[in-house]
Design a protein around this motif. Structure first.
Motif, PDB file in Angstrom:
ATOM      1  N   GLN A 154       0.825  -1.215   0.000  1.00 61.28           N
ATOM      2  CA  GLN A 154       0.000   0.000   0.000  1.00 61.28           C
ATOM      3  C   GLN A 154       0.862   1.269   0.000  1.00 61.28           C
ATOM      4  N   ILE A 155       1.960   1.234   0.739  1.00 59.54           N
ATOM      5  CA  ILE A 155       2.837   2.412   0.811  1.00 59.54           C
ATOM      6  C   ILE A 155       3.481   2.674  -0.545  1.00 59.54           C
ATOM      7  N   THR A 156       4.023   1.633  -1.179  1.00 55.68           N
ATOM      8  CA  THR A 156       4.703   1.827  -2.467  1.00 55.68           C
ATOM      9  C   THR A 156       3.720   2.258  -3.552  1.00 55.68           C
ATOM     10  N   LYS A 157       2.477   1.758  -3.471  1.00 58.20           N
ATOM     11  CA  LYS A 157       1.463   2.187  -4.428  1.00 58.20           C
ATOM     12  C   LYS A 157       1.129   3.663  -4.235  1.00 58.20           C
ATOM     13  N   LYS A 158       1.029   4.078  -2.975  1.00 59.41           N
ATOM     14  CA  LYS A 158       0.736   5.485  -2.683  1.00 59.41           C
ATOM     15  C   LYS A 158       1.905   6.371  -3.100  1.00 59.41           C
ATOM     16  N   LEU A 159       3.122   5.886  -2.883  1.00 60.32           N
ATOM     17  CA  LEU A 159       4.313   6.641  -3.288  1.00 60.32           C
ATOM     18  C   LEU A 159       4.311   6.872  -4.796  1.00 60.32           C
ATOM     19  N   GLN A 166       3.475  15.325  -8.120  1.00 53.87           N
ATOM     20  CA  GLN A 166       3.998  16.373  -7.256  1.00 53.87           C
ATOM     21  C   GLN A 166       5.508  16.471  -7.383  1.00 53.87           C
ATOM     22  N   VAL A 167       6.006  17.644  -7.020  1.00 50.56           N
ATOM     23  CA  VAL A 167       7.444  17.766  -6.855  1.00 50.56           C
ATOM     24  C   VAL A 167       7.829  16.972  -5.619  1.00 50.56           C
ATOM     25  N   TRP A 168       9.106  16.652  -5.515  1.00 51.57           N
ATOM     26  CA  TRP A 168       9.559  15.887  -4.349  1.00 51.57           C
ATOM     27  C   TRP A 168       9.520  16.826  -3.147  1.00 51.57           C
ATOM     28  N   GLY A 169       8.444  16.756  -2.389  1.00 48.66           N
ATOM     29  CA  GLY A 169       8.245  17.655  -1.264  1.00 48.66           C
ATOM     30  C   GLY A 169       8.000  16.903   0.029  1.00 48.66           C
ATOM     31  N   PRO A 170       7.453  17.577   1.034  1.00 47.13           N
ATOM     32  CA  PRO A 170       7.257  16.975   2.357  1.00 47.13           C
ATOM     33  C   PRO A 170       6.392  15.717   2.341  1.00 47.13           C
ATOM     34  N   LYS A 171       5.400  15.665   1.460  1.00 43.53           N
ATOM     35  CA  LYS A 171       4.506  14.510   1.450  1.00 43.53           C
ATOM     36  C   LYS A 171       5.253  13.245   1.033  1.00 43.53           C
ATOM     37  N   ILE A 172       6.091  13.373   0.005  1.00 41.98           N
ATOM     38  CA  ILE A 172       6.878  12.214  -0.432  1.00 41.98           C
ATOM     39  C   ILE A 172       7.901  11.847   0.628  1.00 41.98           C
ATOM     40  N   ASP A 173       8.520  12.845   1.262  1.00 44.05           N
ATOM     41  CA  ASP A 173       9.467  12.570   2.346  1.00 44.05           C
ATOM     42  C   ASP A 173       8.794  11.806   3.484  1.00 44.05           C
ATOM     43  N   ALA A 174       7.557  12.191   3.805  1.00 39.12           N
ATOM     44  CA  ALA A 174       6.834  11.520   4.894  1.00 39.12           C
ATOM     45  C   ALA A 174       6.580  10.051   4.553  1.00 39.12           C
ATOM     46  N   ILE A 175       6.244   9.776   3.297  1.00 38.84           N
ATOM     47  CA  ILE A 175       6.008   8.388   2.872  1.00 38.84           C
ATOM     48  C   ILE A 175       7.292   7.572   2.966  1.00 38.84           C
ATOM     49  N   LEU A 176       8.399   8.156   2.494  1.00 40.37           N
ATOM     50  CA  LEU A 176       9.687   7.447   2.553  1.00 40.37           C
ATOM     51  C   LEU A 176      10.113   7.207   3.998  1.00 40.37           C
ATOM     52  N   ASP A 177       9.922   8.199   4.858  1.00 49.76           N
ATOM     53  CA  ASP A 177      10.284   8.039   6.267  1.00 49.76           C
ATOM     54  C   ASP A 177       9.468   6.931   6.930  1.00 49.76           C
ATOM     55  N   PHE A 178       8.174   6.887   6.624  1.00 47.03           N
ATOM     56  CA  PHE A 178       7.319   5.866   7.224  1.00 47.03           C
ATOM     57  C   PHE A 178       7.720   4.472   6.732  1.00 47.03           C
ATOM     58  N   LEU A 229      10.547  10.871 -13.697  1.00 44.98           N
ATOM     59  CA  LEU A 229      10.045   9.886 -12.729  1.00 44.98           C
ATOM     60  C   LEU A 229      11.026   8.731 -12.573  1.00 44.98           C
ATOM     61  N   LEU A 230      11.658   8.324 -13.665  1.00 42.57           N
ATOM     62  CA  LEU A 230      12.677   7.275 -13.601  1.00 42.57           C
ATOM     63  C   LEU A 230      13.806   7.705 -12.663  1.00 42.57           C
ATOM     64  N   ASN A 231      14.341   8.894 -12.862  1.00 40.29           N
ATOM     65  CA  ASN A 231      15.450   9.369 -12.032  1.00 40.29           C
ATOM     66  C   ASN A 231      15.023   9.548 -10.581  1.00 40.29           C
ATOM     67  N   ARG A 232      13.762   9.923 -10.392  1.00 37.41           N
ATOM     68  CA  ARG A 232      13.265  10.083  -9.025  1.00 37.41           C
ATOM     69  C   ARG A 232      13.256   8.738  -8.302  1.00 37.41           C
ATOM     70  N   TYR A 233      12.851   7.684  -8.998  1.00 39.92           N
ATOM     71  CA  TYR A 233      12.825   6.355  -8.364  1.00 39.92           C
ATOM     72  C   TYR A 233      14.231   5.819  -8.109  1.00 39.92           C
TER      73      TYR A 233
END
Length: 521
Positions: A154-159, A166-178, A229-233
């Motif tokens: 579920q987390i990876t799907k949401k990511l 979105q730009v790589w911002g706080p929301k994406i950071d929160a998902i990665l941290d969790f 998106l490729l480079n982001r992953y």
């Protein structure tokens, strides 16, 4: 904290490396250590005093306080700057933080476990009480692979959904941290959680890398560049390599899981590197040939030594003024934050880029390009007082020596500074295409030479030879028809199948005729 780290009132360069590594979990690069040392107020620039230490963190915190708080937390300070004395595994831990205490398995009913397997539960919890929610997910996932995999999927799907829009911002950071909280749980399923995070089909990080490599997603993130998106992953995967344990497990996955093995060359598996595995392997196999320098002692082949300032660092032993010396070719940061390339003599037991070097030549490199190899031209002659200047001193030229087994490089895997691997002849008014005879006429001698050079770019020895001036025909035009003999000779001299069809030469050439133009060369 300074008093605990320093010795005799100073922190030396080697100690700074250890200090930063203990805080961040990975060894910093030399440029970060140099930045800290630049703030020292003592005469010895290789040592950091208390005033410089405070100045550094004052400057850093004015942009982002995160790094400073990481230092405080690492040394056991709470948010109110009171300090605890609770020690676990040799580390000072906040007495209110139960995350490092041994985890006891939970006995839960199926209904309760179903609720705790839903990512929505944790999203709501993170908004109300972040620390409690993190401890709950640790408890729920410890010793339970099935629940762990459900939550990870579920987390990876949401990511994936967030990363598309979105730009790589706080929301994406929160998902990665969790997600990192779950991956750091130590039990018999730790490796399998990492494996699920990397290769699950609901958004596994490596799985998305493969998808974006061949079929980029049409989304806001890819609007301007379909590789974003490729480079982001790729950066997401590197994020989880920051911890030593995580890096080892991800590298193990890349050695054992077929999908990860296939894509390993595209990934950045070292936390402090901006290179993919393929880029780094390619760079390590390149040598640099320096020629035509007025200081003839400088001319020779320089071998790869290491990666320095996100570029290749090359060197060789030699003789200068009847003394054995070590010549270096490297990229160095300047006081303005830019980079320059230097050809120098570097003293033994010292890194290049200090005022102890004897600098012969420098270059600004290619503007706008993160050049990982030295520029071939545009070198400046330096007037160093330690050098005996020659009246006819000349700047050098640079060539790259690339082994044949890696000469066929994808442009995504090597910086565009290797310009000789890209055939870019200039098309101008002197270039004509004769439709009736199906041949290409060349009235431009330079264009003719470019084509001819391209055919023999890669020699059997692997040296890119582009300096010889081939004799040209006196005819004003030359037919570019390619017969069978030429095809055979080209194939034998081009083991890497470097494409030389008409598309390399003619870009978007339009015919006034509706019929297709068939190029024979």
């Amino acid at each position: 904290i300074f008093n605990e780290v320093s010795m005799n009132g100073f922190i030396e360069g080697n100690t700074i490396f250890i200090y930063l590594e203990s805080i961040n979990g990975f060894r910093p690069n030399q440029s970060i250590v140099k930045q800290m040392l630049d703030f020292t107020t003592c005469n010895d620039r290789s040592k950091l005093n208390l005033e410089g230490y405070i100045r550094y963190y004052t400057e850093s915190a004015s942009f982002s306080p995160k790094d400073l708080w990481n230092v405080f937390y690492h040394y056991g300070f709470r948010n109110d700057l009171s300090r605890n004395s609770m020690i676990i595994d040799g580390e000072s831990i906040d007495s209110n933080d139960n995350s490092r205490l041994p985890i006891q398995e939970l006995c839960l009913s199926k209904l309760c476990l179903d609720c705790l397997s839903n990512i929505g539960f944790y999203e709501a919890g993170m908004e109300s009480n972040e620390e409690v929610t993190k401890n709950i997910v640790r408890k729920v996932c410890h010793g339970n692979d099935v629940t762990s995999f459900k939550i990870i999927a579920q987390i990876t799907k949401k990511l994936y959904l967030e990363a598309q829009n979105q730009v790589w911002g706080p929301k994406i950071d929160a998902i990665l941290d969790f997600l990192s909280i779950i991956l750091k749980i130590e039990d018999e399923f730790t490796f399998f959680r990492y494996k699920e995070t990397m290769v699950n089909i609901d958004g596994g990080l490596v799985y998305i890398v493969k998808q974006e490599r061949y079929h980029p997603t049409q989304c806001r993130t890819n609007d301007y560049d379909n590789k974003t998106l490729l480079n982001r992953y790729i950066d997401f995967i590197q994020y989880f390599c920051k911890s030593e344990a995580g890096g080892k497990l991800i590298r193990k996955i890349c050695e054992e899981v077929p999908l990860a093995i296939e894509l390993r060359g595209m990934l950045k598996l070292r936390p402090d590197s901006n290179f993919t595995e393929d880029e780094e392997n390619h760079l390590r196999n390149i040598s640099i040939l320096v020629q035509d320098a007025g200081h003839s002692e400088v001319n020779e082949t320089y071998k790869f030594i290491n990666i320095l300032n996100d570029a290749g660092y090359f060197g060789r032993e030699g003789v200068f003024q009847n003394k054995k010396v070590f010549f270096t070719l490297y990229r160095c940061s300047t006081n303005t934050g830019s980079f320059q390339w230097f050809i120098s003599i570097t003293p033994p037991d010292r890194s290049p880029g200090t005022d102890k070097d004897i600098d012969f030549y420098n270059s600004q490199g290619y503007r706008g390009v993160n050049d990982r190899l030295p520029p071939k031209q545009q070198w400046n002659i330096l007037n160093n007082g330690q050098l005996t200047q020659f009246i006819h001193n000349r700047a050098p030229t640079i060539s790259y020596i690339i082994p044949n087994n890696i000469a066929n490089i994808n442009s995504n895997n090597i910086e565009s500074s290797i310009s000789s691997m890209q055939i870019r002849p200039t098309i101008d008014d002197d270039f004509n295409y004769n439709i009736s005879s199906n041949s290409i006429n060349y009235n431009n001698v330079n264009l003719r030479r470019n084509i001819q050079t391209a055919i023999t770019t890669i020699s059997p020895l692997g040296i890119i030879e582009n300096d010889e001036d081939e004799s040209m025909s006196d005819q004003d035009s030359m037919s570019a028809r390619v017969d069978d003999d030429f095809d055979e000779s080209f194939e034998s001299s081009n083991p890497n199948n470097l494409s030389l069809n008409s598309n390399n030469i003619i870009d978007n050439m339009n015919s006034s005729d509706d019929e297709s133009i068939h190029h024979s060369g």
